[in-house]
Structures are given as C-alpha cells and as structure tokens.
Write a protein that holds these residues in place. Structure first.
Motif, PDB file in Angstrom:
ATOM      1  N   THR A 312       0.853  -1.195   0.000  1.00  0.00           N
ATOM      2  CA  THR A 312       0.000   0.000   0.000  1.00  0.00           C
ATOM      3  C   THR A 312       0.886   1.242   0.000  1.00  0.00           C
ATOM      4  O   THR A 312       2.063   1.164   0.373  1.00  0.00           O
ATOM      5  CB  THR A 312      -0.882   0.036   1.259  1.00  0.00           C
ATOM      6  OG1 THR A 312      -0.003   0.118   2.392  1.00  0.00           O
ATOM      7  CG2 THR A 312      -1.748  -1.202   1.376  1.00  0.00           C
ATOM      8  N   PRO A 313       0.342   2.387  -0.419  1.00  0.00           N
ATOM      9  CA  PRO A 313       1.147   3.623  -0.388  1.00  0.00           C
ATOM     10  C   PRO A 313       1.772   3.914   0.983  1.00  0.00           C
ATOM     11  O   PRO A 313       2.953   4.269   1.040  1.00  0.00           O
ATOM     12  CB  PRO A 313       0.158   4.699  -0.815  1.00  0.00           C
ATOM     13  CG  PRO A 313      -0.804   3.981  -1.697  1.00  0.00           C
ATOM     14  CD  PRO A 313      -0.941   2.608  -1.102  1.00  0.00           C
ATOM     15  N   PRO A 314       1.044   3.736   2.103  1.00  0.00           N
ATOM     16  CA  PRO A 314       1.713   3.985   3.398  1.00  0.00           C
ATOM     17  C   PRO A 314       2.903   3.057   3.643  1.00  0.00           C
ATOM     18  O   PRO A 314       3.927   3.492   4.187  1.00  0.00           O
ATOM     19  CB  PRO A 314       0.614   3.728   4.428  1.00  0.00           C
ATOM     20  CG  PRO A 314      -0.655   3.934   3.691  1.00  0.00           C
ATOM     21  CD  PRO A 314      -0.399   3.509   2.291  1.00  0.00           C
ATOM     22  N   GLN A 315       2.785   1.787   3.226  1.00  0.00           N
ATOM     23  CA  GLN A 315       3.918   0.868   3.389  1.00  0.00           C
ATOM     24  C   GLN A 315       5.100   1.336   2.542  1.00  0.00           C
ATOM     25  O   GLN A 315       6.252   1.327   2.988  1.00  0.00           O
ATOM     26  CB  GLN A 315       3.518  -0.556   2.978  1.00  0.00           C
ATOM     27  CG  GLN A 315       2.614  -1.226   3.997  1.00  0.00           C
ATOM     28  CD  GLN A 315       1.968  -2.472   3.436  1.00  0.00           C
ATOM     29  OE1 GLN A 315       1.945  -2.691   2.230  1.00  0.00           O
ATOM     30  NE2 GLN A 315       1.425  -3.297   4.315  1.00  0.00           N
ATOM     31  N   ALA A 316       4.780   1.746   1.318  1.00  0.00           N
ATOM     32  CA  ALA A 316       5.844   2.229   0.435  1.00  0.00           C
ATOM     33  C   ALA A 316       6.486   3.474   1.036  1.00  0.00           C
ATOM     34  O   ALA A 316       7.699   3.670   0.959  1.00  0.00           O
ATOM     35  CB  ALA A 316       5.275   2.527  -0.952  1.00  0.00           C
ATOM     36  N   GLU A 317       5.643   4.319   1.646  1.00  0.00           N
ATOM     37  CA  GLU A 317       6.175   5.547   2.235  1.00  0.00           C
ATOM     38  C   GLU A 317       7.146   5.223   3.366  1.00  0.00           C
ATOM     39  O   GLU A 317       8.192   5.863   3.519  1.00  0.00           O
ATOM     40  CB  GLU A 317       5.034   6.433   2.749  1.00  0.00           C
ATOM     41  CG  GLU A 317       5.531   7.753   3.273  1.00  0.00           C
ATOM     42  CD  GLU A 317       4.391   8.737   3.512  1.00  0.00           C
ATOM     43  OE1 GLU A 317       3.738   9.139   2.543  1.00  0.00           O
ATOM     44  OE2 GLU A 317       4.157   9.081   4.686  1.00  0.00           O
ATOM     45  N   GLN A 318       6.794   4.193   4.140  1.00  0.00           N
ATOM     46  CA  GLN A 318       7.666   3.775   5.239  1.00  0.00           C
ATOM     47  C   GLN A 318       9.050   3.362   4.710  1.00  0.00           C
ATOM     48  O   GLN A 318      10.083   3.768   5.231  1.00  0.00           O
ATOM     49  CB  GLN A 318       7.026   2.577   5.929  1.00  0.00           C
ATOM     50  CG  GLN A 318       7.057   2.674   7.418  1.00  0.00           C
ATOM     51  CD  GLN A 318       6.195   1.584   8.031  1.00  0.00           C
ATOM     52  OE1 GLN A 318       5.697   0.693   7.338  1.00  0.00           O
ATOM     53  NE2 GLN A 318       6.024   1.648   9.322  1.00  0.00           N
ATOM     54  N   ARG A 319       9.015   2.572   3.635  1.00  0.00           N
ATOM     55  CA  ARG A 319      10.268   2.109   3.039  1.00  0.00           C
ATOM     56  C   ARG A 319      11.058   3.302   2.494  1.00  0.00           C
ATOM     57  O   ARG A 319      12.270   3.404   2.691  1.00  0.00           O
ATOM     58  CB  ARG A 319       9.939   1.112   1.918  1.00  0.00           C
ATOM     59  CG  ARG A 319      11.127   0.635   1.136  1.00  0.00           C
ATOM     60  CD  ARG A 319      11.907  -0.428   1.901  1.00  0.00           C
ATOM     61  NE  ARG A 319      13.169  -0.723   1.239  1.00  0.00           N
ATOM     62  CZ  ARG A 319      14.339  -0.213   1.584  1.00  0.00           C
ATOM     63  NH1 ARG A 319      14.422   0.617   2.621  1.00  0.00           N
ATOM     64  NH2 ARG A 319      15.447  -0.514   0.942  1.00  0.00           N
ATOM     65  N   MET A 320      10.351   4.201   1.802  1.00  0.00           N
ATOM     66  CA  MET A 320      11.013   5.361   1.213  1.00  0.00           C
ATOM     67  C   MET A 320      11.607   6.255   2.313  1.00  0.00           C
ATOM     68  O   MET A 320      12.670   6.847   2.142  1.00  0.00           O
ATOM     69  CB  MET A 320      10.028   6.183   0.369  1.00  0.00           C
ATOM     70  CG  MET A 320       9.563   5.530  -0.913  1.00  0.00           C
ATOM     71  SD  MET A 320      10.889   5.028  -2.004  1.00  0.00           S
ATOM     72  CE  MET A 320      11.708   6.573  -2.279  1.00  0.00           C
ATOM     73  N   ALA A 321      10.884   6.361   3.444  1.00  0.00           N
ATOM     74  CA  ALA A 321      11.369   7.204   4.541  1.00  0.00           C
ATOM     75  C   ALA A 321      12.714   6.691   5.045  1.00  0.00           C
ATOM     76  O   ALA A 321      13.615   7.476   5.357  1.00  0.00           O
ATOM     77  CB  ALA A 321      10.347   7.228   5.666  1.00  0.00           C
ATOM     78  N   ALA A 322      12.852   5.347   5.080  1.00  0.00           N
ATOM     79  CA  ALA A 322      14.128   4.767   5.515  1.00  0.00           C
ATOM     80  C   ALA A 322      15.238   5.134   4.534  1.00  0.00           C
ATOM     81  O   ALA A 322      16.355   5.476   4.921  1.00  0.00           O
ATOM     82  CB  ALA A 322      13.993   3.252   5.630  1.00  0.00           C
ATOM     83  N   ILE A 323      14.904   5.086   3.241  1.00  0.00           N
ATOM     84  CA  ILE A 323      15.900   5.412   2.219  1.00  0.00           C
ATOM     85  C   ILE A 323      16.312   6.883   2.344  1.00  0.00           C
ATOM     86  O   ILE A 323      17.503   7.225   2.303  1.00  0.00           O
ATOM     87  CB  ILE A 323      15.327   5.132   0.807  1.00  0.00           C
ATOM     88  CG1 ILE A 323      15.104   3.623   0.639  1.00  0.00           C
ATOM     89  CG2 ILE A 323      16.245   5.682  -0.271  1.00  0.00           C
ATOM     90  CD1 ILE A 323      14.374   3.244  -0.625  1.00  0.00           C
ATOM     91  N   VAL A 324      15.296   7.754   2.526  1.00  0.00           N
ATOM     92  CA  VAL A 324      15.589   9.190   2.593  1.00  0.00           C
ATOM     93  C   VAL A 324      16.355   9.523   3.884  1.00  0.00           C
ATOM     94  O   VAL A 324      17.214  10.410   3.891  1.00  0.00           O
ATOM     95  CB  VAL A 324      14.289  10.010   2.455  1.00  0.00           C
ATOM     96  CG1 VAL A 324      14.541  11.475   2.744  1.00  0.00           C
ATOM     97  CG2 VAL A 324      13.721   9.843   1.056  1.00  0.00           C
ATOM     98  N   ALA A 325      16.072   8.775   4.963  1.00  0.00           N
ATOM     99  CA  ALA A 325      16.810   9.000   6.213  1.00  0.00           C
ATOM    100  C   ALA A 325      18.296   8.746   5.985  1.00  0.00           C
ATOM    101  O   ALA A 325      19.155   9.496   6.462  1.00  0.00           O
ATOM    102  CB  ALA A 325      16.264   8.094   7.313  1.00  0.00           C
TER     103      ALA A 325
END
Lengths: 738, 128
Positions: A312-325
């Motif tokens: 889902t978009p929220p799950q993808a956002e979680q993954r992306m947040a880790a990458i951006v961190a």
C-alpha cells in the motif's frame, strides 16, 4: 466466440416480460439478431441496437400488461388472485397507484417537477464529483500507481520535487516496494508548424510511465526503453493533438514534429483518455545528461511508481522514509531537510481543491432535495385529507392498514420514478452547460474533466437518492392514512378538514422547509460571492484591457542570457511602436495563471545552508510590468530601467513578504540571498500582494527581480491597450515573430 | 363477478370459440397470421417479422409483434411449441407458432369480409 449483448439490458428485458417461456423466446430472438447485427456492423453498434430494442420490447410488454382489460377500481382492497406470482401482484398494485397518480394530474405533475429539480441538481453534482474527485484517472494500472515526492519542512507534497540523482538511486533501492519507477519532467515545448508557433502541453517521461499506467497506444506504440538511447529523437502525441494538427491522419506515424528546434519522429498516438499528467499533448523520452545524473540539490521531477502487489502507499512511504533517512546522513549539504511522501495516483494527482469544492456543491444539492421532499410531503398530506373517505372505505371493506400504507408508498415510488426519469435529461443539460463554461487553460489542471458526463452510475445514484426521497416524503403521509378513524371518515358529510395533530404535522414540515430554504439561500449567496471573488474579485492587479502572450525560448538558441535580454527588448520596442498600446511589459510568471516559480531565500546574516533556507515565489519583470497590471506600490520605489545587469542587485518584495520576514520594521534597504553563493540583493520597494492561485495557497510571499538581472527562459508579454485587446493579438504575434 | 368472467376467459377458450363465430381480426393480427402461414413450419418471431416487413414495406416494432403473437395465442388463433436451444441464442429455445383451425377460420372470415367490402371497387383498387 459470439459477442455478448449487454447483460443489464437482457436482465431488464427478462424481468419486464415476467413469463419465463416468453422471456426465453424473446430474449433468444433478440440475442440471435444481436449476433447477426454484430457481424454486420460491429459489436459497439450491436450493443446500442440491443439496448434500444430490449427497452422497446420491455416497454411494449409492460404497457400491454398494465393495459390488460380489468374492471377493478382503485377501491379494490386486494389483488385478484393471491396465487398469482409476486410480479403480477406488484403490477396490479402499480396499476392502482398509476390510476391514483393520474387522478390528480396537476398535483402529480407539480410533485414530479419539484422532485425532478432536486434530483437533477444532485445528479449533476454527483457526475462532477465522480469525474473530478472519485475517479479522475481511469487508466488500467491506476490502482497500483503511486506518486513519490521529496518534501521539505516548508513545502509538503510538492509533486515536482525529486532530484534526478535521487530518482536514479531509488529505482534500485526501492525495488522491493516499487516494481517500476518513472520520472516526468515538465517540458511544454514550442511547436513550429507551418502556421504560427504554438505552445504545447508536453512532458519528458521515462518510458516506464506508459507501462505503469497500463494504457495501450491508440496508434503505433507508446515510448519504449530503447527510445531513451535512440539516435533519432522520438515522441508520442495525444489523440486531441493528432486530431487538431494532423486531422486524424492514419499515416501520422513516422512524421516529424519540430519542438523547441529539435525534430522528433512520431511513433505513437495515445487514446483520448490518456493525457497524464496535466493534459499532455506530447511525450518524449526523458534523457539524463552526465550533469543531471548527479544533480541532488534541485528537485524538479515528478516520480510515479508501480507498487508491488499487496504493497500500500503507506507501506511504500515507510520504506522510502528509511531510504531518505539514509540520504540525509549521506548528503547533509543538500538533503538536511529532505522528507518523502507517497500517495496513490488518484490522491496524489487529484486537484486538492476539487474535493471540498465538489463536496460543498453536493451538500447544497442535497439540501435542495430535502426542501423539495418537505414540500412534496406537505402536498401529499394535503391531498390525503381529500382522500380520507376513500381510505375509510378501503379499511371498512377489510384492507389492512399495512396494505394501505404499501399502496400509498407505491404511489410515492411511482412519483419518484417519474421524477428521476425527468431528472436525467435535466442533469445532462446541466453537465453540458458546466463543461462549456470553463476555459481550456483551467480544465488542463482539473484531472478527470474529460469524464464529466452522465454515466450509468449517475443514473444508479439518482435512483438510489429518489428511493431515499420516497422515504422522506411518502412515509409520514402513508402511515398517517393507515391510522384513519374509519367511522369518522365514512360519515356522510363528515368533516373533510384537518385535525389538530395533522395541522401540527404540516406546520412542522412547512417550518422545516422554510428553514432549509433560508439556509440554502444564504449558502448559495455566499457561494456566489466566493465564485465572484474567484473570477472577478480583487486579485491585486487589474486584468481588464490587458493582452497576454507567452513565449518559450528554445533552450538551444537562447542559452546565453544576453540573447534573451535582446529578444525581450526587441519585442517590447516593436510593441511600444503600436498606436493602441498604452504600456508593454514582460515577466516570467503571470499572476493567477496556475503556474508558479519559487526560489530559496536567506535573509542577510543567516547561514546559507540548506537547513536554514526558506522558500518564496520569485518573478522577473520589466519595470513597466507594474503599470501594465496596475500592481500598486506601497513604499520605496518601483523597478527602474537603470536596474540592469552590472548595476547593484535589487528587488521589490510583496506586502505579505515584508510582513512575514521583517515584521514591525521597514523592509526597505534589507538584503537577502536567493543562492547560497549568490550576491546580496537589496529591497528597494514594497508592492501590493497578488493572488496567485485558484482556491488554494492564494497569497505567497513574493519577490520581483529586474528581468534584465535575471532573464527567464519563458516570457509572458503583457500589454495594456487603449482599444479592444483582442484586436491586437495578431500584432502581438507579429511583434514576437519578427 | 369479475373473477368468474376471468376464469371463463382464461380456462375455457375452446368453448367460447365453439359457441361464438370466429373473432374478427385487426389489421396487424391479420398480417401476423398470414406471415406465420407464409413462413411455414419454421415460423418464429424473427422470420415472421422479416416477412411482414418485406411484403408490406412497413417497419414492424418487435414489441408490437410479440404482443400480437401472445394475444393471438390467447384467442386460440395460434398455438406454439418450444424448439431447440442454440448457442447463438444464449441457450434459449425458439418458440415456433402454428395457425390453429380457429385461426384459419378467423382468417377466412376476415378475408371474406374485406373482400366483400371491396367488391365492385376492383377497377379503383387495382389501378397501378
């Protein structure tokens, strides 16, 4: 395999016929003829034909059954045969209800008209909400498509915000949540056909975009990965552009399209429904240069990805947040404020103003329907007073109260049914008027506008609403009738006036109706005022008697800022020579045009790090622009012809900017930077605010720089005329082309 | 009262037809019966309609045709039997119609009545 006729039409036909054997015979005959018709004229034609025939036959059969000779009267308490099927019993009741409705044609017509008005308003607003809010994008792959944006602390969800180097890295780093990722860069090239040059809605896109959205080409093919590296530049065009420019010619493939001075070979035409994003006319492959490949500071790409199944978009956002961190740590210079957000495609690309906009009007339409229902309920109550004796006779002959209620409800259903039949053509006309009343330049930014029409689901929603309306207006009168005092009703010469309780009930309804009408009137007045402000209200500038032309300077020819300066100066000189021109000017972003341009901003004395940067709107303008658009000066001075390149760097700021960044002190003389390594720029004047956006984000702190000191790559020429501006448009075009 | 009449109408066709002269046919019913005879054994609604359209040069609404077929069947002028179901009909069987002796009698009556009316007007009616 034989094609199938429309299932819904067949079901409706079978239902209308009722008798199984006849239903088989007739539906079979029609299917047989449908197959023949499809062979001869194609499936779409056959389906339309089938709908017409099925509805025609169904209407004939229903009419024949209703007309079947009977001597029963409306007083008949029960259906003639209890063993008859449910449908024939219902039909019997419908006949009785129909006679009752026809008994008072004027009253029934009033009720139907009032209800139809309320239902049509709702159907129109539902069609609008469905097109622009609920399902603005209808590509096969839209469910799993998502948009990724690089946010900062100040700007939340800016679609065009991803830096190329980030995008390229994400493609592999986020492969566990995104199957594919595509980037889109705004292009809007200048097209040079044989006629006058045109500005096209264009985008550079990664070919994966077409795969992600899953829309096949109408003609030729969409862009492919090979196009990115091909030596001959290729492009795909929209069906709209194909019709407009190539008259839908079948041999458009392989033809050359000259855009921004480069020839592109047309390899495909996309279908009408595909204009992603923002009303695109042309798509060309996005190519990264050695320079852009490593660009991390400037984010200007839109990124669209296809989520892996189940993500889902929220799950993808979680993954992306880790990458951006991780990126924040790796690139503190550029990424210290970087955040990320992921939204589903519809949510992300939908117009943020559309939901509230459609919601307000839907609610207003609903209140209108409530008023109509209260009105109709009152009329029915009054009519039932006249029918008291009829009800008393029915009850005396043994009809149950429930049966009487059922009969009256059925009359309500019949009235609502007639009203919804009338409401659909009315809504059709209203939708047509809505479509016609918006300019193309606005429609481009309203996704889903193309789908604004009355669809079967609009019809279904209207019918459902009509059903709800029946509950609102028919139940109370029906229940009241069934609780009739039989003896009083039967007494010859008995009273035909309202009892106290009934009068109270009607008074309550009348009050409710009045209250709702008043609130609706007030709300409608406010909405109209708001609309007036949006279209005609104070915008901070005066657009009357003003002609505007936009020119995008092809990058290849106009890389040198001096050439851009020369072009602008040349055009303005020619425009000033025209007799009906009062003031001619140029600037990069037109107020209230939907587009915007912003820059980072540091006050003098603040460390020029990414972390401490702010963001403001920026404009480059010639000194005459303020006179041409009548933007008022509040303090200091306007720009001057002496503010040219080489002279001290100066700027004007908007009132809201002065208040926000230098509260309580004069902004004049203050200095700031717009690039970390850039010069200090001095504020020499404060001008009035200009409303930049439609509905959202209306006043942004803005700075105005002399066009000479910052010549833009795309210029609006703004001309204040003494005559009708439209007559000058040819002269403006000539002045630009010369 | 009404229920009694209903019962007689529905259940006792034969007795009514036997006791009364054959019914006079409306123009469209007359055309439908003739078309059923023209098509012959394979008379179901689709070819019946085609024959009427071809020979009278008039468009026939399908709804009207089915209503007439059902009415003629109720009057006892037509009988029907269920035929084979085919794929192209979505598995739904055809309904074949045959003109009954009563139907034939009704046709003859109507035909004779029309002919009688026309007697003496041949020179006028058959002018090209």
């Amino acid at each position: 395999m034989n094609p199938y006729p429309p299932l819904l039409a067949e079901r409706a036909l079978v239902f209308a016929i009722g008798d199984t054997e006849w239903a088989d015979a007739i539906a079979g005959d029609l299917r047989e003829e449908f197959v023949e018709m499809a062979k001869r004229h194609g499936a779409p034609y056959a389906r339309r034909w089938y709908w017409g025939q099925a509805m025609g036959v169904a209407a004939h059969r229903l009419a024949a059954r209703v007309r079947r000779p009977r001597t029963s009267t409306m007083l008949e308490p029960d259906p003639p045969d209890q063993r008859a099927g449910l449908l024939s019993r219902v039909l019997h009741d419908v006949r009785a209800a129909w006679r009752s409705v026809g008994h008072q044609p004027a009253l029934s017509a009033t009720v139907v008209a009032v209800l139809a008005l309320g239902l049509a308003a709702n159907a129109t607003m539902f069609a609008l909400a469905d097109a622009i809010v609920l399902r603005p994008f209808r590509y096969p792959g839209v469910e799993r498509a998502a948009i990724v944006a690089s946010d900062t602390h100040e700007r939340f969800f800016d679609r065009e915000s991803v830096a190329p180097a980030d995008f390229l890295a994400w493609r592999t780093e986020a492969a566990d949540v995104f199957e594919r990722m595509a980037a889109v860069e705004w292009w809007d090239p200048q097209y040079l056909p044989d006629g006058p040059p045109q500005q096209l809605n264009g985008f550079f896109v990664s070919p994966e975009l077409f795969e992600i959205l899953g829309e096949p080409a109408l003609l030729g093919r969409p862009l492919l990965a090979a196009d990115v590296t091909a030596t001959v530049p290729t492009a795909v065009i929209s069906r709209d552009f194909w019709q407009r420019q190539f008259a839908s010619s079948a041999n458009v493939l392989g033809r050359q399209l000259r855009l921004d001075g480069v020839s592109y070979e047309i390899v495909g035409v996309m279908p009408e429904s595909f204009r992603a994003p923002y009303g695109a006319d042309v798509w060309a492959p996005l190519r990264f240069t050695a320079e852009t490949r490593v660009e991390r500071a400037r984010g200007y790409l839109m990124v669209v990805g296809r989520l892996r199944p189940g993500v889902t978009p929220p799950q993808a956002e979680q993954r992306m947040a880790a990458i951006v961190a991780a990126e924040r740590k790796a690139f503190p210079e550029t990424h210290s404020k970087r955040e990320v957000s992921v939204y589903g495609f519809t949510e992300g690309f939908g117009d943020p103003g559309a939901g509230p906009f459609a919601g307000v009007f839907q609610i207003a339409a609903f209140v209108l329907l409530l008023v109509a229902c209260a009105n109709v309920a009152n009329l029915l109550l009054a009519r039932n007073t006249e029918r008291e004796r009829e009800f008393a006779v029915r009850l005396a002959l043994g009809a149950s109260g429930g049966r009487l209620t059922w009969q009256l409800l059925l009359e309500g259903v019949l009235l609502a049914g007639l009203a919804s039949l009338l409401a659909i053509p009315a809504a059709w006309a209203a939708v047509g008027a809505t479509r016609g009343s918006f300019p193309d330049s606005v429609i481009r930014f309203v996704p889903g506008w193309a789908f604004l029409t009355i669809e079967p689901r609009t019809f279904a929603a209207t019918s459902a609403l009509a059903g709800a309306a029946v509950l609102l207006f028919a139940v109370a009168p029906a229940l009241r009738a069934s609780r009739q005092n039989v003896t009083a009703g039967l007494r010859i010469g008995g009273r035909l006036t309202d009892g106290a309780a009934r009068q109270r009930g009607r008074a309550v309804l009348a009050c409710a109706q009045l209250a709702l009408t008043l609130s609706l009137l007030v709300a409608a007045g406010l909405a109209l005022t708001a609309l007036y402000r949006v279209t005609e209200g104070p915008l901070g500038f005066d657009s009357s008697q003003v002609l505007v032309g936009r020119v995008t300077l092809p990058e290849a020819q106009y890389r040198d800022p001096e050439r851009r300066r020369q072009l602008v100066a040349g055009v303005l000189r020619r425009l000033d020579g025209l007799p009906s021109v009062a003031t001619s000017s140029a600037l990069n972003i037109l107020p209230y045009s939907g587009s915007d341009w912003s820059t980072r901003f540091w006050k003098e004395g603040v460390a020029t790090t990414e972390k401490d940067s702010l963001e403001v709107a920026t404009r480059s303008a010639t000194p005459s622009m303020f006179a041409a658009l009548k933007i008022p000066l509040r303090s200091g001075r306007l720009l001057d012809v002496t503010d040219r390149v080489g002279a001290p760097d100066v700027a004007l700021v908007s009132e809201s900017m002065a208040h926000r960044f230098w509260p309580g002190e004069p902004a004049l003389g203050k200095r700031f930077r717009t690039r970390a390594d850039g010069p200090l720029i001095t504020v020499v004047g404060v001008v009035g605010d200009v409303i930049q956006h439609w509905l959202v984000n209306n006043v942004r702190p803005s700075i105005y720089r002399p066009l000479d000191q910052e010549p833009p790559s795309s210029v609006y020429f703004v001309v204040r005329t003494v005559a009708d501006p439209v007559q000058l448009s040819a002269a403006l075009r000539a002045a630009v082309q010369a | 009262m009404e229920k009694l009449t209903d019962a007689c109408n529905v259940g006792n066709n034969a007795c009514i037809v036997d006791m009364k002269p054959p019914p006079y046919l409306g123009e469209f019913e007359y055309a439908v019966l003739l078309a059923v005879l023209q098509v012959g054994e394979q008379a179901y609604a689709v070819p019946v309609r085609e024959v009427i359209e071809q020979r009278t040069h008039r468009a026939v609404a399908r709804g009207a045709l089915y209503t007439a077929l059902e009415r003629l069947e109720t009057k006892g002028c037509l009988s029907s039997k269920t035929g084979e179901a085919t794929d192209e009909r979505g598995g739904r069987p055809r309904r074949y119609f045959t003109v009954t002796p009563q139907g034939l009698a009704a046709l003859r009556t109507t035909h004779a009545a029309l002919r009688n009316l026309a007697t003496g007007l041949e020179s006028l009616l058959e002018r090209p």
